[in-house]
Design an enzyme around this catalytic site. Structure first.
Site, PDB file in Angstrom:
ATOM      1  N   LEU A  49       0.824  -1.219   0.000  1.00 62.15           N
ATOM      2  CA  LEU A  49       0.000   0.000   0.000  1.00 62.15           C
ATOM      3  C   LEU A  49       0.852   1.260   0.000  1.00 62.15           C
ATOM      4  O   LEU A  49       0.462   2.290  -0.543  1.00 62.15           O
ATOM      5  CB  LEU A  49      -0.929   0.017   1.218  1.00 62.15           C
ATOM      6  CG  LEU A  49      -1.932  -1.133   1.332  1.00 62.15           C
ATOM      7  CD1 LEU A  49      -2.717  -1.027   2.631  1.00 62.15           C
ATOM      8  CD2 LEU A  49      -2.874  -1.145   0.140  1.00 62.15           C
ATOM      9  N   THR A  54      11.512   3.828   6.710  1.00 63.89           N
ATOM     10  CA  THR A  54      11.701   2.877   7.813  1.00 63.89           C
ATOM     11  C   THR A  54      10.690   1.749   7.842  1.00 63.89           C
ATOM     12  O   THR A  54      10.813   0.843   8.666  1.00 63.89           O
ATOM     13  CB  THR A  54      11.638   3.615   9.165  1.00 63.89           C
ATOM     14  OG1 THR A  54      10.356   4.249   9.280  1.00 63.89           O
ATOM     15  CG2 THR A  54      12.741   4.660   9.267  1.00 63.89           C
ATOM     16  N   VAL A  57       3.920  -0.658   4.205  1.00 60.43           N
ATOM     17  CA  VAL A  57       2.544  -0.912   4.638  1.00 60.43           C
ATOM     18  C   VAL A  57       1.872  -1.837   3.621  1.00 60.43           C
ATOM     19  O   VAL A  57       1.947  -1.600   2.409  1.00 60.43           O
ATOM     20  CB  VAL A  57       1.747   0.409   4.771  1.00 60.43           C
ATOM     21  CG1 VAL A  57       0.324   0.122   5.240  1.00 60.43           C
ATOM     22  CG2 VAL A  57       2.444   1.359   5.725  1.00 60.43           C
ATOM     23  N   ASP A 169       4.441  15.367  10.211  1.00 53.86           N
ATOM     24  CA  ASP A 169       4.488  14.932   8.804  1.00 53.86           C
ATOM     25  C   ASP A 169       3.096  14.982   8.180  1.00 53.86           C
ATOM     26  O   ASP A 169       2.645  14.038   7.525  1.00 53.86           O
ATOM     27  CB  ASP A 169       5.067  13.519   8.692  1.00 53.86           C
ATOM     28  CG  ASP A 169       5.530  13.187   7.256  1.00 53.86           C
ATOM     29  OD1 ASP A 169       5.623  14.133   6.442  1.00 53.86           O
ATOM     30  OD2 ASP A 169       5.786  12.008   6.972  1.00 53.86           O
TER      31      ASP A 169
END
Length: 723
Positions: A49, A54, A57, A169
């Site tokens: 996805l 780091t 998904v 973010d």
């Protein structure tokens, strides 16, 4: 700092067939090597996805229930970070519980590697970034959808601040979209890998974020690699929210150097730091060219001017480099909540031929609404007249705005101004100016980008065509209502002829009454012809097929665009496929040309012609209404004079009757000769004449009062029939 593809807690639904659950039997041998799992969840590595620096998904399933979830699997690089940084995301998500924050279901580990896995809520509709990347949203979201984004982001951020958390973010890729049970969008903040607990007065020095959405102070150190000792506060989230909201409203980033934000980073930094107060965007159009500032949203934006007037000051005050000048979260929440608590009243201004969205609070008075209309239309409150669905809409300034009828874009209040002006119509940018050109050679990525840009301009042309056609319909419908109202008044004013027949009874009013009865038939004929013409034009508008023609071109273009999107993922094309690709490029260009031709010739030109005709008709209606208003004033004046004359006659008659009574009394007391027992014939005849004249004056006054009521009715527009 995130500079790789968007990492998120969910993304668009994969087109691969769903993986079977453990209870459904063995996995196919070709899948077993690519399957990964924890104790309770499993996923296929093809179901990616999103991916960040780091972690990756994936779309996963619960082994027992088959429920879809999103799993965030941390890579080796993530374990090089300090221990407190590694566990921070788990701790933050466990602390949060809100419908606009992605849900954390569990923290598990992969069997062999012991890698940490976050199991989170899955959003099948992708991210806000994927929504904005759709060609239909190339120029920003529709107003209703933008307000949903604003409401969800504000609510989610408010929950973060209540828990003392800074995200660090914020960007469209980290705002996921879920479709609710009733089909409504629900947006959720995700990816809390950079989040940490931070109070309003605390600072931090570490750098996280994505370049285009990064606060300039953080950009300077993280992107330009310039040493500086600045500490950062929660205001960095506000800057990122400002860039995100601008992106959602316009489809573009607010700060763009020549060649793009990542091509010339020094200019990118200059634009964000040299931005004047009040500016919300900056662009460099030419290489080494000057910086251009914008204080408003672009004309291509789909947001109404009513919403823009509320939003722009917020953007200007959170896109502020100096922390001392930037708003804090308290003021940001107060101002955005003020927008979200308002209701919108749709108003179609006949003088301008434009639909306006007027944002007001339900507890405001109608006087405040009228002033808000004045700001958008320049029609002063005392000159505003309203119809709703053909019926008079009397807006009492002292009442609550809740008394205003419920409106929609297709069923607005219709505003008529008592002051004539030339209609300007809807302001828009020609979509042809935003259409890119294909490069001659076959370049799959470039061809895809060009097709996407052309398709975006095509969708914009479709929206504009629909808006122009709707505006043309509202012009004809609204003007027809007002013409009908005037015709009704003219029919009733025929009763003035009765008053004119009495002009010989009072010579001083004869000339006025004569003027009141002239040209009535001519006025009625003019309005009748205009009404017939409007009905004929409305039939023509209903028969217009330009929207369907544009939609047909778009559908064919979209099929080619999908093929280009598919082809760009391949390493190359065979000879025959390349020839088909070239033909598709030619057909795509022809379809785009045809689409723009229909837009210009069938919609824009007809709309502009209708504006000219609308202006002429408005002048006719204004002249007619002014004429009838003068008639009303004349009748009112006649009525006043008649009442005065009647009072004078009554006084004279009373005096004469008194004199007559005195003569009779004196005659009886003095026992006059039998030849003169009564008053003189001259006095008696005068009394009889005055009594007759008084009766006539009463009749005249009554007629004038009746006609005055008719004229007063002209200032109140009667109901028009449904058309």
């Amino acid at each position: 700092m995130t500079t790789s593809p968007e990492s998120s807690g969910g993304a668009t639904q994969s087109h691969k067939p769903a993986c079977p659950t453990a209870e459904m039997g063995r996995w196919p041998a070709s899948w077993e090597q690519e399957m990964q799992s924890t104790v309770n969840y499993l996923w296929h590595t093809d179901d990616l996805l999103g991916q960040g620096a780091t972690a990756s998904v994936y779309k996963a399933r619960n082994k027992k229930s088959g429920e879809l979830v999103a799993v965030k699997v941390f890579n080796t690089a993530s374990y090089l970070r300090p221990r407190e940084v590694q566990v921070r995301e788990f701790e933050v998500l466990r602390k949060l519980n809100h419908q606009n924050i992605i849900k954390l279901f569990a923290v598990e580990e992969m069997g062999g590697s012991r890698q940490k896995v976050l199991v989170m809520e899955y959003c099948a509709s992708g991210s806000l970034m994927s929504v904005l990347e759709g060609p239909e949203n190339a120029f920003g979201l529709p107003e209703d959808e933008f307000l949903v984004v604003l409401r969800c982001v504000v609510a989610g951020m408010n929950h973060l601040r209540e828990n003392g958390i800074v995200h660090r973010d914020i960007k469209p890729g980290n705002i996921m979209r879920l479709v609710g049970e009733e089909g409504q969008s629900i947006y959720k903040l995700t990816d809390f890998g950079a989040a940490r607990e931070l109070d309003d007065d605390e600072k931090f020095v570490s750098v996280y974020g994505t370049e285009e959405y990064l606060h300039p102070d953080m950009y300077e150190r993280a992107v330009l690699r310039k040493p500086q000792q600045k500490a950062f506060g929660v205001a960095v989230d506000l800057w990122s929210i400002g860039v995100t909201l601008y992106h959602a409203a316009t489809g573009s980033l607010p700060f763009v150097p020549f060649g793009g934000p990542r091509r010339n980073k020094e200019i990118m930094y200059r634009i964000t730091t040299e931005k004047p107060a009040g500016a919300i965007a900056g662009t460099q159009r030419l290489e080494n060219g000057p910086l251009e500032w914008s204080y408003t949203l672009p004309v291509t934006c789909q947001l109404s001017m009513g919403l823009q007037s509320q939003l722009v000051p917020i953007l200007a005050n959170i896109l502020e480099v100096e922390q001392a000048k930037c708003w804090g979260f308290d003021q940001f929440f107060a101002e955005t909540s003020d927008i979200l608590q308002r209701v919108v009243v749709h108003v179609f201004s006949l003088p301008q031929a434009v639909v306006h969205h007027v944002y007001i609070h339900a507890h405001n008075t109608i006087a405040i609404f009228l002033e808000a209309v004045y700001k958008q239309t320049n029609v002063a409150p005392q000159h505003q007249e309203y119809l709703f669905e053909g019926h008079l809409c009397v807006l009492e300034p002292s009442l609550s705005a809740q008394h205003i009828a419920h409106t929609t874009a297709s069923s607005p209040l219709t505003l008529f101004s008592m002051v004539s002006e030339t209609p300007k119509g809807l302001a828009f940018r020609d979509p042809a100016l935003d259409i890119p050109k294909f490069v001659p050679k076959v370049d799959l990525q470039a061809d895809y980008n060009t097709a996407k840009g052309v398709l975006g301009a095509g969708y914009q042309a479709l929206r504009l065509a629909q808006a122009l056609l709707a505006g043309q319909e509202l012009m004809l419908r609204g003007l027809h209502w007002f013409v009908f109202s005037n015709m009704a008044g003219v029919t009733e004013i025929q009763e003035l002829k009765r008053a004119a027949e009495l002009r010989s009874k009072l010579r001083t009013l004869a000339e006025v009454l004569s003027r009141c009865s002239r040209n009535i038939t001519e006025t009625k004929m003019t309005l009748s012809n205009l009404s017939s013409e409007l009905m004929k034009n409305r039939d023509q508008v209903h028969e217009d097929r330009s929207i369907q023609q544009i939609q047909c071109c778009l559908d064919k273009m979209y099929l080619i665009y999908k093929q280009f999107k598919k082809s760009r993922m391949r390493p190359g094309l065979g000879y025959n496929e390349e020839q088909i690709h070239k033909l598709d490029k030619v057909n795509f260009s022809h379809l785009a040309k045809r689409l723009l031709q229909v837009f210009q010739e069938e919609r824009v030109q007809k709309y502009q012609a209708s504006l000219v005709t609308h202006g002429k008709r408005m002048r006719v209606v204004h002249e007619t209404r002014n004429h009838l208003r003068l008639v009303g004033c004349s009748v009112a004046a006649c009525n006043t004079e008649a009442q005065g004359a009647q009072e004078s006659l009554s006084k004279i008659l009373d005096w004469l009757s008194h004199q007559l009574l005195q003569d009779r009394t004196k005659g009886a007391q003095a026992s006059p000769p039998p030849t003169a027992p009564y008053p003189s014939p001259a006095l008696k005849d005068l009394v009889l004449h005055m009594q007759e004249l008084c009766k006539e004056m009463k009749v005249l006054a009554s007629d004038l009062q009746d006609n005055n009521r008719v004229i007063e009715g002209l200032s109140r527009v009667p109901s028009a029939p449904d058309i």
